[in-house]
Write an enzyme that holds these catalytic residues in place. Structure first.
Site, PDB file in Angstrom:
ATOM      1  CD  GLU A 148      44.984 -67.476 159.629  1.00 22.55           C
ATOM      2  OE1 GLU A 148      45.487 -66.392 159.052  1.00 22.55           O
ATOM      3  OE2 GLU A 148      45.686 -67.921 160.653  1.00 22.55           O
ATOM      4  CG  LEU A 158      48.682 -76.728 165.896  1.00 25.12           C
ATOM      5  CD1 LEU A 158      47.641 -77.525 166.433  1.00 25.12           C
ATOM      6  CD2 LEU A 158      48.964 -75.290 166.517  1.00 25.12           C
ATOM      7  CG  ASP A 162      46.469 -67.010 164.604  1.00 23.87           C
ATOM      8  OD1 ASP A 162      46.179 -66.355 163.732  1.00 23.87           O
ATOM      9  OD2 ASP A 162      47.648 -67.242 164.871  1.00 23.87           O
ATOM     10  CD  GLU A 193      56.754 -77.609 164.631  1.00 26.88           C
ATOM     11  OE1 GLU A 193      57.141 -78.568 165.692  1.00 26.88           O
ATOM     12  OE2 GLU A 193      55.784 -76.815 164.764  1.00 26.88           O
ATOM     13  CG  HIS A 248      43.595 -59.264 161.288  1.00 27.81           C
ATOM     14  ND1 HIS A 248      42.743 -60.382 160.657  1.00 27.81           N
ATOM     15  CD2 HIS A 248      44.482 -60.031 161.883  1.00 27.81           C
ATOM     16  CE1 HIS A 248      43.412 -61.504 161.263  1.00 27.81           C
ATOM     17  NE2 HIS A 248      44.313 -61.114 161.798  1.00 27.81           N
ATOM     18  CG  ASP A 249      46.500 -61.058 158.750  1.00 27.07           C
ATOM     19  OD1 ASP A 249      46.958 -60.616 159.745  1.00 27.07           O
ATOM     20  OD2 ASP A 249      45.993 -62.619 158.912  1.00 27.07           O
ATOM     21  CG  ASP A 256      51.547 -60.536 164.854  1.00 25.67           C
ATOM     22  OD1 ASP A 256      50.996 -59.704 163.985  1.00 25.67           O
ATOM     23  OD2 ASP A 256      51.522 -61.758 164.787  1.00 25.67           O
ATOM     24  CG  HIS A 275      52.668 -68.159 167.356  1.00 25.86           C
ATOM     25  ND1 HIS A 275      51.986 -68.531 166.219  1.00 25.86           N
ATOM     26  CD2 HIS A 275      52.156 -66.997 167.685  1.00 25.86           C
ATOM     27  CE1 HIS A 275      51.409 -67.539 165.827  1.00 25.86           C
ATOM     28  NE2 HIS A 275      51.317 -66.809 166.537  1.00 25.86           N
ATOM     29  CD  GLN A 291      53.931 -63.604 166.527  1.00 24.86           C
ATOM     30  OE1 GLN A 291      54.617 -63.511 165.435  1.00 24.86           O
ATOM     31  NE2 GLN A 291      52.763 -63.504 166.631  1.00 24.86           N
ATOM     32  NE  ARG A 299      41.297 -66.091 162.484  1.00 25.67           N
ATOM     33  CZ  ARG A 299      42.438 -65.959 162.331  1.00 25.67           C
ATOM     34  NH1 ARG A 299      43.401 -65.516 163.520  1.00 25.67           N
ATOM     35  NH2 ARG A 299      43.269 -65.262 161.216  1.00 25.67           N
TER      36      ARG A 299
END
Ligand code: GLC
Ligand code: CA
Length: 578
Positions: A258, A216, A211, A218, A322-323, A70, A113, A179, A209
């Site tokens: 992000e 983080l 990510d 749940e 980049h995405d 990835d 992750h 991941q 940055r």
């Protein structure tokens, strides 16, 4: 006050206030050792170019050891450098050299992750259920857990869970199945990741940055995004970072989130004591929608809302990265905005990936430099930190059809020579193929050629960035939207103690004229900034005409500009070495 005096004045502004960020993928930027893969030394060799261009900081996508399934966001060791890129000593040299050129260095930090090959994950699989080691990750006996969390990479995965034979349980992965998500409910995980941050702070990085920051923690019956527990951890992170900077007598580092969320959900990351900045992806989508349809009304409304929020300058402003150009499922921006982009940008057709469009900026705009400039005239003058994705300053193309998001990650074009000057390696060894698509061939679209052409897109970007540097109002000033009365035009005013700058941009492919109400500046001098020419003085019905995708930056009033800033065009046309 003279503009130049402002730059040197001792203000309490952090380094990132109004900074221009240049994002690059080190593997695709410049290859120094000729193995076909960009590396840290290659990047170091190009720092003078970045300084010449006029950016303030470089953001490197992940540089850590990784199986690269990835793009390096699948990490096997958070405290080392991928051997193909170099080593820790090389990173040290790069940071020193960047600082020597007046550039800050931002690293990508993936907190959410790891790679499934990370030793922590391998240890977790073997450990007993319920043990501290197993609990480094999030496990479940059924795929029903956290069932309300959407699948993000929907073209690659159909579940957020992956069965692990050895562990005899499913593990959570909000991204790709290799991941696994770290378990932030485990205090040992929190501590381990805070130590990772400390490790890089000790090496002198200027920012991170962060990510995929919303994911983080749940909790059941939520989208598992931006939960209170996540915000609490980020506050902890911030205070650790501040403490560490203070201890080492260093200025504070930038924490940039992000979080692909609507403004209301991204704002809490910018709360007191939390992160310093967040990307404004909602704005990105509105910018593309405006240019796709030549209609500015929704963008103007969005900007008006933006101006009412206090955080103004905490936004980082990307056009592309980049995405894929992530538009979401209606959660980030309304469906109409997505439809407009889909219908109004023919180049997007057939290139949808996950929840967005998998193309670079120039091809998305059909290779037309005019909308490209109009969008950047906004980006470079809105409050916040403009972000340039490497190659977009040239109008570099893409290679649709490459795997996943590789279409947007091809080598930087430096010269018309072999491999665009990216690498001396034979073709088959290159990390990705350089662009030779018609209209974007590296023999034409490259740094060397564009530097030598006065009217090139590259020189235009440089001129804009030069001007921005001289205009304190664009970097630190207040922001007020000015109704333009024209459906294709956006206009606003940026005001600092030293100066007032008026901006107007026409987002359509036809000319636009209107009258702006400049009553607050009645009778004041108006000077166009990029070419340094005088306009009629400000009135209640100040007439302005903008050609297709045209724009203007005007100085209102008598602020003294230094000779070099009278016409930034002069600055840009003077030759400079890289
Ligand atoms: C972020 C990165 C993206 C990556 C994902 C998972 O969204 O920008 O490239 O695939 O996180 O790490
Ligand atoms: Ca190399």
């Amino acid at each position: 006050m003279a503009v130049q005096a402002e730059a040197g004045s001792p203000t309490a502004q952090p380094w990132w206030d109004g900074a221009v960020i240049y994002q690059l993928m080190p593997r695709s930027f410049s290859d120094a050792n000729g193995d076909g893969i960009g590396d840290l030394q290659g990047l170091q060799n190009r720092l003078r170019y970045l300084r010449w261009l006029g950016v303030d900081a470089i953001w490197l996508t992940p540089i850590y050891p990784s199986p690269l399934r990835d793009g390096g966001y699948d990490i096997t060791d958070f405290t080392d450098v991928h051997p193909e890129l170099g080593d820790l000593a090389g990173l040290h040299r790069l940071i020193e050299a960047a600082h020597g050129q007046g550039l800050k260095v931002i690293l990508d930090l993936v907190l959410n992750h790891t790679s499934n090959l990370h030793p922590w994950f391998q240890r977790a699989r073997f450990a007993a259920p319920g043990s501290a080691e197993r609990n480094y990750y999030v496990w479940s006996d059924s795929e029903e857990r956290y069932g309300t969390a959407p699948v993000l990479f929907r073209h690659f995965e159909d579940s957020n869970w992956q069965w692990d034979e050895l562990a005899g349980q499913f593990y959570l992965h909000r991204f790709l199945h290799h991941q696994p998500d770290l378990n932030y409910d485990n205090p040992a995980v929190q501590e381990a990741m805070l130590q990772v941050v400390e490790f890089w702070l000790e090496r002198g990085v200027d920012g991170f940055r962060l990510d995929a920051i919303p994911f983080l923690f749940e909790r059941e019956d939520t989208r598992c995004e931006g939960l209170p527990e996540t915000h609490a951890f980020l506050k902890r992170l911030r205070s650790r970072v501040q403490e560490s900077s203070r201890r080492r007598g260093r200025p504070e580092v930038l924490l940039l989130a992000e979080a692909i969320q609507p403004m209301d959900e991204a704002m809490p990351y910018l709360d007191e004591g939390e992160l310093n900045a967040a990307f404004n992806f909602g704005l990105t989508a509105h910018l593309f929608a405006a240019v796709a349809y030549g209609q500015a009304a929704d963008l103007v409304q969005f900007l008006t809302e933006l101006s009412e929020r206090d955080v103004g300058r905490g936004w980082a402003l990307p056009l592309r990265n980049h995405d894929e150009l992530w538009l979401g499922d209606g959660h980030l921006v309304p469906q109409e905005v997505i439809h407009r982009i889909r219908d109004g940008l023919p180049a997007a057709r057939g290139h949808w990936l996950n929840w967005g469009i998998n193309r670079r900026l120039a091809p998305l705009l059909n290779g037309d430099p005019r909308p490209n400039m109009a969008l950047h005239a906004l980006l470079y003058s809105l409050p916040g930190m403009p972000c340039i994705y490497y190659g977009d300053e040239l109008g570099m193309g893409d290679w649709p059809g490459l795997r996943d998001r590789d279409a947007n990650r091809t080598p930087m074009a430096w010269t018309p020579e072999r491999n665009g000057g990216f690498s001396s390696a034979p073709d088959p060894l290159l990390v990705l193929p350089p662009i030779t698509a018609p209209g974007y061939d590296y023999r034409v679209v490259n740094v060397e050629v564009q530097k030598s052409l006065n009217g090139s897109l590259l020189n235009w970007h440089r001129r804009m960035l030069m001007s921005r540097k001289l205009l304190s109002a664009l970097r630190h000033g207040d922001f007020r939207v000015l109704p333009s009365g024209h459906p294709s035009m956006v206009s606003y005013v940026r005001q600092s103690l030293e100066m007032t700058v008026l901006v107007a941009v026409n987002l359509s492919g036809t000319g636009a004229s209107t009258q702006l109400n400049l009553t607050p500046w009645q009778g004041q001098r108006v000077r166009e900034l990029l070419w340094g020419c005088d306009f009629p003085e400000a009135t209640e019905e100040w007439f302005v005409y903008l050609p297709a995708y045209g724009f203007g930056w005007w100085l209102l009033g008598d602020a003294e500009l230094s000779t070099s800033s009278k016409s930034a065009a002069g600055v840009a046309s003077r030759s400079a070495s890289t």
